[in-house]
Motif scaffolding. Structure first.
Motif, PDB file in Angstrom:
ATOM      1  N   THR A 260     -34.655 -13.377  67.798  1.00 33.71           N
ATOM      2  CA  THR A 260     -34.796 -12.757  69.119  1.00 33.71           C
ATOM      3  C   THR A 260     -35.280 -11.313  69.018  1.00 33.71           C
ATOM      4  OG1 THR A 260     -32.450 -12.115  69.079  1.00 33.71           O
ATOM      5  CG2 THR A 260     -33.005 -14.219  70.127  1.00 33.71           C
ATOM      6  N   ALA A 261     -35.768 -10.920  67.846  1.00 37.64           N
ATOM      7  CA  ALA A 261     -36.159  -9.525  67.631  1.00 37.64           C
ATOM      8  C   ALA A 261     -37.623  -9.289  67.983  1.00 37.64           C
ATOM      9  CB  ALA A 261     -35.913  -9.140  66.178  1.00 37.64           C
ATOM     10  N   ALA A 262     -37.915  -8.062  68.405  1.00 42.63           N
ATOM     11  CA  ALA A 262     -39.301  -7.642  68.561  1.00 42.63           C
ATOM     12  C   ALA A 262     -39.890  -7.286  67.204  1.00 42.63           C
ATOM     13  CB  ALA A 262     -39.388  -6.435  69.499  1.00 42.63           C
ATOM     14  N   LEU A 263     -39.044  -6.797  66.305  1.00 40.85           N
ATOM     15  CA  LEU A 263     -39.492  -6.376  64.986  1.00 40.85           C
ATOM     16  C   LEU A 263     -38.277  -6.301  64.073  1.00 40.85           C
ATOM     17  CD1 LEU A 263     -41.911  -5.193  63.276  1.00 40.85           C
ATOM     18  CD2 LEU A 263     -41.125  -2.929  64.009  1.00 40.85           C
ATOM     19  N   LEU A 264     -38.440  -6.746  62.829  1.00 40.54           N
ATOM     20  CA  LEU A 264     -37.402  -6.631  61.811  1.00 40.54           C
ATOM     21  C   LEU A 264     -37.851  -5.594  60.789  1.00 40.54           C
ATOM     22  CD1 LEU A 264     -34.828  -7.522  60.302  1.00 40.54           C
ATOM     23  CD2 LEU A 264     -36.177  -9.382  59.289  1.00 40.54           C
ATOM     24  N   VAL A 265     -37.003  -4.611  60.510  1.00 37.60           N
ATOM     25  CA  VAL A 265     -37.340  -3.523  59.593  1.00 37.60           C
ATOM     26  C   VAL A 265     -36.456  -3.619  58.349  1.00 37.60           C
ATOM     27  CG1 VAL A 265     -37.530  -1.021  59.313  1.00 37.60           C
ATOM     28  CG2 VAL A 265     -37.940  -2.063  61.561  1.00 37.60           C
ATOM     29  N   VAL A 266     -37.096  -3.664  57.176  1.00 37.83           N
ATOM     30  CA  VAL A 266     -36.380  -3.708  55.907  1.00 37.83           C
ATOM     31  C   VAL A 266     -36.987  -2.680  54.969  1.00 37.83           C
ATOM     32  CG1 VAL A 266     -35.665  -6.124  56.095  1.00 37.83           C
ATOM     33  CG2 VAL A 266     -37.886  -5.576  55.079  1.00 37.83           C
ATOM     34  N   GLY A 267     -36.222  -2.318  53.941  1.00 42.37           N
ATOM     35  CA  GLY A 267     -36.680  -1.322  52.991  1.00 42.37           C
ATOM     36  C   GLY A 267     -37.125  -1.936  51.677  1.00 42.37           C
ATOM     37  N   ARG A 268     -37.895  -1.155  50.938  1.00 41.68           N
ATOM     38  CA  ARG A 268     -38.321  -1.548  49.594  1.00 41.68           C
ATOM     39  C   ARG A 268     -38.430  -0.294  48.742  1.00 41.68           C
ATOM     40  NH1 ARG A 268     -42.580  -0.829  46.739  1.00 41.68           N
ATOM     41  NH2 ARG A 268     -43.892  -0.122  48.463  1.00 41.68           N
ATOM     42  N   ALA A 269     -37.800  -0.302  47.578  1.00 38.76           N
ATOM     43  CA  ALA A 269     -37.858   0.858  46.705  1.00 38.76           C
ATOM     44  C   ALA A 269     -39.280   1.060  46.208  1.00 38.76           C
ATOM     45  CB  ALA A 269     -36.920   0.697  45.514  1.00 38.76           C
ATOM     46  N   ALA A 270     -39.792   2.264  46.333  1.00 36.21           N
ATOM     47  CA  ALA A 270     -41.160   2.571  45.911  1.00 36.21           C
ATOM     48  C   ALA A 270     -41.187   2.856  44.425  1.00 36.21           C
ATOM     49  CB  ALA A 270     -41.692   3.764  46.697  1.00 36.21           C
ATOM     50  N   ARG A 271     -40.926   1.807  43.664  1.00 34.22           N
ATOM     51  CA  ARG A 271     -40.943   1.940  42.219  1.00 34.22           C
ATOM     52  C   ARG A 271     -41.471   0.641  41.633  1.00 34.22           C
ATOM     53  NH1 ARG A 271     -34.559   1.327  40.439  1.00 34.22           N
ATOM     54  NH2 ARG A 271     -34.327  -0.870  41.020  1.00 34.22           N
ATOM     55  N   HIS A 272     -41.860   0.690  40.361  1.00 33.06           N
ATOM     56  CA  HIS A 272     -42.423  -0.480  39.705  1.00 33.06           C
ATOM     57  C   HIS A 272     -41.574  -0.859  38.499  1.00 33.06           C
ATOM     58  CE1 HIS A 272     -46.159  -0.574  42.034  1.00 33.06           C
ATOM     59  NE2 HIS A 272     -46.061   0.744  42.033  1.00 33.06           N
ATOM     60  N   ALA A 273     -41.353  -2.144  38.359  1.00 29.08           N
ATOM     61  CA  ALA A 273     -40.657  -2.656  37.187  1.00 29.08           C
ATOM     62  C   ALA A 273     -41.672  -2.894  36.069  1.00 29.08           C
ATOM     63  CB  ALA A 273     -39.944  -3.969  37.544  1.00 29.08           C
ATOM     64  N   PRO A 274     -41.194  -3.107  34.818  1.00 30.81           N
ATOM     65  CA  PRO A 274     -42.130  -3.360  33.726  1.00 30.81           C
ATOM     66  C   PRO A 274     -43.035  -4.554  33.973  1.00 30.81           C
ATOM     67  CG  PRO A 274     -39.945  -2.870  32.870  1.00 30.81           C
ATOM     68  CD  PRO A 274     -39.807  -3.001  34.355  1.00 30.81           C
ATOM     69  N   VAL A 275     -42.567  -5.527  34.768  1.00 33.02           N
ATOM     70  CA  VAL A 275     -43.372  -6.722  35.022  1.00 33.02           C
ATOM     71  C   VAL A 275     -44.078  -6.642  36.367  1.00 33.02           C
ATOM     72  CG1 VAL A 275     -41.968  -8.200  33.570  1.00 33.02           C
ATOM     73  CG2 VAL A 275     -41.334  -7.885  35.971  1.00 33.02           C
ATOM     74  N   GLY A 276     -44.083  -5.506  37.006  1.00 29.11           N
ATOM     75  CA  GLY A 276     -44.798  -5.368  38.266  1.00 29.11           C
ATOM     76  C   GLY A 276     -43.895  -4.898  39.377  1.00 29.11           C
ATOM     77  N   ALA A 277     -44.470  -4.765  40.564  1.00 28.48           N
ATOM     78  CA  ALA A 277     -43.733  -4.253  41.710  1.00 28.48           C
ATOM     79  C   ALA A 277     -42.633  -5.213  42.128  1.00 28.48           C
ATOM     80  CB  ALA A 277     -44.686  -4.006  42.870  1.00 28.48           C
ATOM     81  N   GLN A 278     -41.496  -4.653  42.542  1.00 28.41           N
ATOM     82  CA  GLN A 278     -40.371  -5.452  43.007  1.00 28.41           C
ATOM     83  C   GLN A 278     -40.264  -5.397  44.522  1.00 28.41           C
ATOM     84  OE1 GLN A 278     -36.841  -4.088  41.072  1.00 28.41           O
ATOM     85  NE2 GLN A 278     -37.499  -4.697  39.036  1.00 28.41           N
TER      86      GLN A 278
END
Length: 300
Positions: A260-278
């Motif tokens: 029922t949402a107009a928009l869902l907002v979630v976060g993501r750490a702006a960092r990269h793991a050895p095997v790529g972005a998480q």
């Protein structure tokens, strides 16, 4: 960041592109900024692909025509909106990440067709959402077979629903909260703040709600929600805030809230793991199964 940065939408010519473009156009109008349409022509397996023994070259003229049609359709519906459109050859992920760097927001589409299949999130969308240093919104298309662009471009997430944000009370990030409050304020919508309650083992962990995999520093004691939100409510007095304390899987609660949402907002750490972005398990779940558009906000 300049408040006049454009909203950029990445288009691929598929049936969901008009829906994605329409959502982006409405967001640009809400922000009072230009809209930039970016299309990366599809690249066949070099130097060509074959179908039933017939060589099929790339067709940049056709791609350009499709892009012009989307721009013309948006201009008819939103005559006051400044719209530019361009084709940019190259690797799709690289082009979109570069476009996002000069944008206030990057908007991408998905090929989802139902809750059981989820977003069917393409590798391009996932990679861009995982690596972009600007907010990225993924818009799910509900366009049906045979529907024309104008009729199918009724963008999801433009209803009267609340903006929903997942918050980690132990380590909330200002970028995520700022985006959520601003989005609610622009829409004249309420803001529903979803957070865990009780001990971490009984509810939502700090790493879950921010969409970050484990391995970071120890979790700090949780701040009371009222203390956390008070400065933001003072800054956005027009936004009505509702708290939702939940126990269990964070991703499931946010997916349920997205119905029922107009928009869902979630976060993501702006960092990269050895095997790529998480991306993290909660953000991953939201991208695959949420029924509203999902904003992924990079943060430190």
């Amino acid at each position: 960041m300049s408040p006049n940065l454009p909203v950029v939408v990445g288009l691929d010519g598929r049936r969901e592109s008009p829906v994605t473009a329409e959502w982006a156009a409405r967001e640009a109008l809400l922000r009072g900024v230009p809209l930039r349409l970016v299309h990366v022509p599809r690249q066949p397996s070099p130097p060509y692909v074959t179908l039933a023994g017939v060589v099929v070259p790339t067709d940049p003229q056709r791609s350009g025509h499709e892009l012009d049609l989307v721009r013309a359709s948006l201009s008819r519906r939103h005559p006051g909106l400044d719209i530019t459109a361009e084709q940019i050859p190259g690797d799709t992920v690289t082009v979109l990440l570069a476009a996002a760097a000069d944008a206030g927001l990057l908007v991408l589409g998905s090929r989802g067709r139902g809750r059981t299949t989820g977003f069917l999130l393409g590798s391009v969308s996932r990679l861009v959402a995982a690596r972009a240093q600007r907010p990225v919104v993924l818009v799910r298309s509900f366009a049906q077979e045979g529907q024309d662009a104008d009729r199918s471009a009724v963008a999801p997430g433009t209803s009267d629903g609340d903006v929903v944000v997942g918050v980690d009370l132990a380590g909330p990030d200002d970028a995520v909260l700022a985006f959520a409050f601003e989005a609610a304020s622009r829409r004249g919508a309420g803001l529903r703040v979803v957070h865990g309650c009780g001990q971490e083992s009984e509810g939502i962990s700090a790493t879950e709600l921010t969409g970050v995999n484990g391995g970071g520093p120890a979790v700090a004691p949780e701040r009371p929600p009222a203390d956390l939100l008070r400065p933001w409510q003072d800054k956005f007095p027009d936004v009505s805030v509702t708290e939702q304390a939940v126990v269990g899987q964070a991703g499931s609660h946010l997916v349920d809230a997205s119905r029922t949402a107009a928009l869902l907002v979630v976060g993501r750490a702006a960092r990269h793991a050895p095997v790529g972005a998480q991306i993290g398990p909660v953000t991953e779940a939201a991208l695959h199964y949420a029924e509203s558009p999902v904003a992924v906000i990079p943060h430190d």
